[in-house]
Design a protein around this motif. Structure first.
Motif, PDB file in Angstrom:
ATOM      1  N   SER A  71      -4.593 -10.635   1.758  1.00  0.00           N
ATOM      2  CA  SER A  71      -5.091 -11.533   2.800  1.00  0.00           C
ATOM      3  C   SER A  71      -4.586 -12.956   2.597  1.00  0.00           C
ATOM      4  O   SER A  71      -4.371 -13.697   3.556  1.00  0.00           O
ATOM      5  N   ARG A  72      -4.357 -13.335   1.351  1.00  0.00           N
ATOM      6  CA  ARG A  72      -3.823 -14.667   1.054  1.00  0.00           C
ATOM      7  C   ARG A  72      -2.358 -14.773   1.478  1.00  0.00           C
ATOM      8  O   ARG A  72      -1.946 -15.750   2.117  1.00  0.00           O
ATOM      9  N   TRP A  89     -10.720 -15.732   5.212  1.00  0.00           N
ATOM     10  CA  TRP A  89     -10.577 -15.171   6.547  1.00  0.00           C
ATOM     11  C   TRP A  89     -10.589 -13.651   6.575  1.00  0.00           C
ATOM     12  O   TRP A  89     -10.602 -13.054   7.648  1.00  0.00           O
ATOM     13  N   ALA A  90     -10.563 -13.008   5.427  1.00  0.00           N
ATOM     14  CA  ALA A  90     -10.438 -11.552   5.378  1.00  0.00           C
ATOM     15  C   ALA A  90     -11.506 -10.819   6.200  1.00  0.00           C
ATOM     16  O   ALA A  90     -11.183  -9.841   6.880  1.00  0.00           O
ATOM     17  N   GLU A 131     -11.790 -26.203   7.666  1.00  0.00           N
ATOM     18  CA  GLU A 131     -10.739 -25.903   6.705  1.00  0.00           C
ATOM     19  C   GLU A 131     -11.207 -24.899   5.674  1.00  0.00           C
ATOM     20  O   GLU A 131     -12.356 -24.887   5.271  1.00  0.00           O
ATOM     21  N   ASP A 132     -10.277 -24.021   5.258  1.00  0.00           N
ATOM     22  CA  ASP A 132     -10.586 -23.147   4.138  1.00  0.00           C
ATOM     23  C   ASP A 132     -10.290 -23.909   2.858  1.00  0.00           C
ATOM     24  O   ASP A 132      -9.917 -25.077   2.864  1.00  0.00           O
ATOM     25  N   ARG A 133     -10.447 -23.244   1.714  1.00  0.00           N
ATOM     26  CA  ARG A 133     -10.306 -23.955   0.455  1.00  0.00           C
ATOM     27  C   ARG A 133      -8.864 -24.289   0.112  1.00  0.00           C
ATOM     28  O   ARG A 133      -8.590 -25.030  -0.820  1.00  0.00           O
ATOM     29  N   SER A 134      -7.919 -23.763   0.880  1.00  0.00           N
ATOM     30  CA  SER A 134      -6.525 -24.152   0.676  1.00  0.00           C
ATOM     31  C   SER A 134      -6.157 -25.342   1.547  1.00  0.00           C
ATOM     32  O   SER A 134      -5.022 -25.801   1.536  1.00  0.00           O
ATOM     33  N   SER A 136     -11.515 -15.161  14.230  1.00  0.00           N
ATOM     34  CA  SER A 136     -10.804 -14.181  15.023  1.00  0.00           C
ATOM     35  C   SER A 136     -11.344 -14.125  16.432  1.00  0.00           C
ATOM     36  O   SER A 136     -12.533 -14.033  16.647  1.00  0.00           O
ATOM     37  N   PRO A 137     -10.450 -14.179  17.430  1.00  0.00           N
ATOM     38  CA  PRO A 137     -10.910 -14.145  18.814  1.00  0.00           C
ATOM     39  C   PRO A 137     -11.272 -12.740  19.234  1.00  0.00           C
ATOM     40  O   PRO A 137     -10.641 -11.780  18.846  1.00  0.00           O
ATOM     41  N   GLU A 138     -12.285 -12.640  20.050  1.00  0.00           N
ATOM     42  CA  GLU A 138     -12.690 -11.358  20.599  1.00  0.00           C
ATOM     43  C   GLU A 138     -13.107 -11.580  22.046  1.00  0.00           C
ATOM     44  O   GLU A 138     -13.188 -12.694  22.531  1.00  0.00           O
TER      45      GLU A 138
END
Length: 660
Positions: free
Chosen positions: A385-386, A437-438, A170-173, A180-182
């Motif tokens: 980004s948010r 995630w930026a 989880e991110d902070r939100s 990101s898939p590659e």
């Protein structure tokens, strides 16, 4: 007589076969040298597989560590020993390969219970593997026996691609983190917070010389957040050699843990060697940037500038001249394309507010903004980004491919409508992103851009000399962002150290394990009870000598700027975090930076700082404070101008003329 001879010959032959089989099984089960070589001679192109793959070198290492259904061994001193593989006799099955569930979730619809196995190969693969097992030592086969906590499962090519998988935390939100898939490379290398490959290989056929190493010091808490990061490997002269990890753009090797002094060296090396994409056609702005670089490098010596306290800067003379040239020269073109809320829609409160405040002040600026793109030295991509995460992230998907696709489409739109992106491949374009995630969202299609990132992580693709560390600022009051600025005088700061926060990531639980309720001088807490205006938290900040800035899920933390805001000396505990404005500021002159491994010694480290030095640190915090303050109307040297200056500075030192 003839029948007796046939009988004796038959018995002898049977004994010979029995002895041969006994020898083979002895090699097989007692793991004697060359057992796998003999077995491979009897195999029929298929290598057996099972749910568990075990790598041995003449016997199991005592340093073996088990990750779910994959056993890996540390053998840093295996010189002279041959490396073999043991696989079970279970028959081969054509199943997609998935990473063992150790903090990773597969994309919806993929199967999660399949094990890593070895798949069919051609005859030459077996022959080559037997040849490679000759007299080559483990050290020669793998490369240098020393290693920097690098882990990997070496996978050969000739494999088709399988299902997607992504990392999750989880991110902070509170939203699950999805990297990101590659495209997957031909090996898997486990690293914290790196980006997951889009396709998992459907076969793994390591040579007999392959060996997997695992760091002894990685805890289960860390492993649950490990991800996939690409490093280069090459096959040459019947061995697989590791190529050192590099800063992709600058080709400067990056150590596993980069100290602040090493970061300063990397930055200087990058400014001396890193150059962006050569422009496709000439422009007057290129010569202006090259002239600015010459002026900065030959800046006149600054003495006693009342606005600039020399001791907090890397080189106050170069900074002052660069800032002056920015004010005199810099022109920024802002693309008008794109709809709200993702573009042109700043938000001004919370922990991600830096990107919103910069967007608001940049779009309203008249000094630096130009409507003529031909005069622009820089081009601003005004997305949030948010807001991108809020608008497009699908709850529960554990993937943000659609967010990346949105940015890709945005770049396609502006590159089709305007020629400026194509002139430099985006090297004179910049973005400002504070969401966790930026970095991963922008690394695919905006990798040549100057990226101002709060999540400035050396290990997540931050490029010295190009990218910029964006200060993460917790703005509580949008109308008055400097409200409650300052704190108690040094003599009235009664607490030695303070920390409070949620238990994001692996590091903070370690901090609390060692220091929560252990010492009256160390005010180390989890999340504090709610109070109006967060007054309890602010009170501790204002009355403590040192404020602990421990990383959460990512390397960055708003506490770094908060500590400066409340005149508390920041103690940064976050390996590989690039501090803001490193191009200009000497962080060791006003902050304390501690390695994560030194948390048990935190108090003794702080107590070892003499009172005289602490007073000097605290005084310098006051001197550097004006560089970290937002104002509704920007003022000289404030945080808006400092962010813009870092972007300008990196562009000046990376610019290249078409005639060069």
């Amino acid at each position: 007589m003839g029948q007796k001879f046939v009988s004796i010959f038959t018995k002898s032959l049977l004994w010979l076969i029995a002895i041969t089989m006994a020898v083979i099984f002895a090699f097989r089960y007692l793991e004697l040298p060359y057992s796998n070589v003999l077995l491979s001679l009897f195999s029929a192109c298929k290598l057996p597989t099972s749910g568990t793959s075990t790598f041995h070198a003449t016997g199991p290492s005592p340093d073996a560590e088990i990750l779910k259904n994959v056993t890996m061994f540390n053998q840093p001193n295996s010189v002279g020993e041959h490396v073999f593989e043991e696989v079970s006799k279970t028959r081969m099955s054509r199943e997609n390969v998935t990473y063992p569930r150790n903090g990773f979730d597969l994309e919806p619809g993929s199967e999660s219970n399949k094990s890593i196995g070895f798949y069919e190969c051609n005859n030459s693969s077996i022959v080559d593997s037997v040849k490679r097992s000759g007299n080559v030592s483990a050290t020669e086969q793998v490369g240098d026996s020393s290693y920097n906590n690098t882990m990997g499962l070496i996978l050969l090519t000739n494999c088709s691609r399988g299902e997607n998988f992504t990392s999750k935390h989880e991110d902070r939100s509170g939203r699950p983190y999805a990297n990101s898939p590659e495209k997957a490379p031909t090996y898997i290398d486990f690293q914290p917070y790196a980006n997951s490959p889009e396709k998992a290989p459907t076969c793994i056929t390591p040579p007999l010389s392959s060996i997997t190493k695992v760091s002894r010091n990685i805890t289960n808490a860390v492993l649950s957040q490990l991800d996939n990061e690409t490093i280069s490997m090459k096959e040459e002269n019947s061995s697989i050699n590791r190529v050192p990890k590099e800063n992709q753009d600058s080709n400067i090797p990056v150590p596993e843990v980069t100290s602040i002094s090493e970061m300063n060296k990397l930055l200087l090396q990058s400014h001396a060697s890193y150059r962006s994409v050569r422009p496709k056609w000439s422009s007057a702005v290129d010569q202006e940037l090259l002239h600015a670089r010459s002026e900065i490098e030959n800046a006149p010596i600054v003495k006693n500038d009342p606005n600039l306290y020399a001791h907090i800067y890397q080189n106050v003379s170069m900074f002052k001249r660069s800032y002056e040239l920015m004010e005199e020269t810099l022109k920024v073109y802002i693309y008008r394309e794109g709809a709200k809320p993702i573009l042109h829609s700043p938000f001004l409160t919370g922990i991600y507010a830096s990107e919103g405040w910069f967007m608001k002040l940049m779009e309203a600026n008249k000094r630096f903004v130009t409507n003529d793109p031909k005069k622009a030295h820089l081009f601003y991509l005004p997305f949030s980004s948010r807001k991108l995460e809020e608008a497009l992230y699908v709850e529960g998907s554990h993937s943000h491919k659609n967010l990346i696709q949105y940015l890709h489409d945005y770049v396609d739109t502006i590159s089709a409508k305007h020629p400026f992106w194509n002139r430099t491949g985006g090297a004179d374009h910049f973005l400002v992103g504070c969401h966790d995630w930026a970095p991963s969202e922008t690394k695919l299609h905006m990798d040549k851009c100057i990226r101002a990132l709060c999540n400035a992580d050396v290990k997540e693709g931050f490029v010295f000399g190009k990218d910029v560390s964006l200060p993460e600022t917790y703005v509580r009051n949008a109308l008055n962002p400097t409200r409650e600025l300052g704190g108690n005088s040094a003599s009235k700061r009664t607490n030695l150290a303070f920390f409070a926060g949620s238990m994001h990531g692996y590091l903070r639980p370690i901090l609390l394990h060692h220091w929560e309720n252990k010492d009256p001088d160390m005010k180390i807490f989890g999340k504090l009870p709610k109070s109006k205006g967060n007054r309890n938290y602010i009170h501790y900040m204002k009355s403590s000598k040192y404020c602990i800035c421990a990383k959460g899920y990512e390397v960055n933390s708003p506490r770094v700027v908060e500590a400066i805001f409340y005149e508390c000396v920041p103690v940064i505990i976050s390996d590989n975090f690039v501090p803001p404005f490193l191009e200009v500021l000497d962080w060791e002159s006003f902050a304390v930076i501690i390695m994560e491994k030194d948390i048990p010694n935190l108090k003794s480290i702080l107590l070892s700082i003499p009172e005289k030095k602490y007073l000097r640190l605290q005084m310098r915090i006051k001197k550097v404070q004006h560089h970290f303050l937002w104002h509704n109307n920007p003022i000289k040297y404030d945080i808006f101008h400092m962010i813009l200056h870092s972007i300008w500075y990196n562009r000046v030192f990376s610019a290249i003329s078409i005639d060069t």
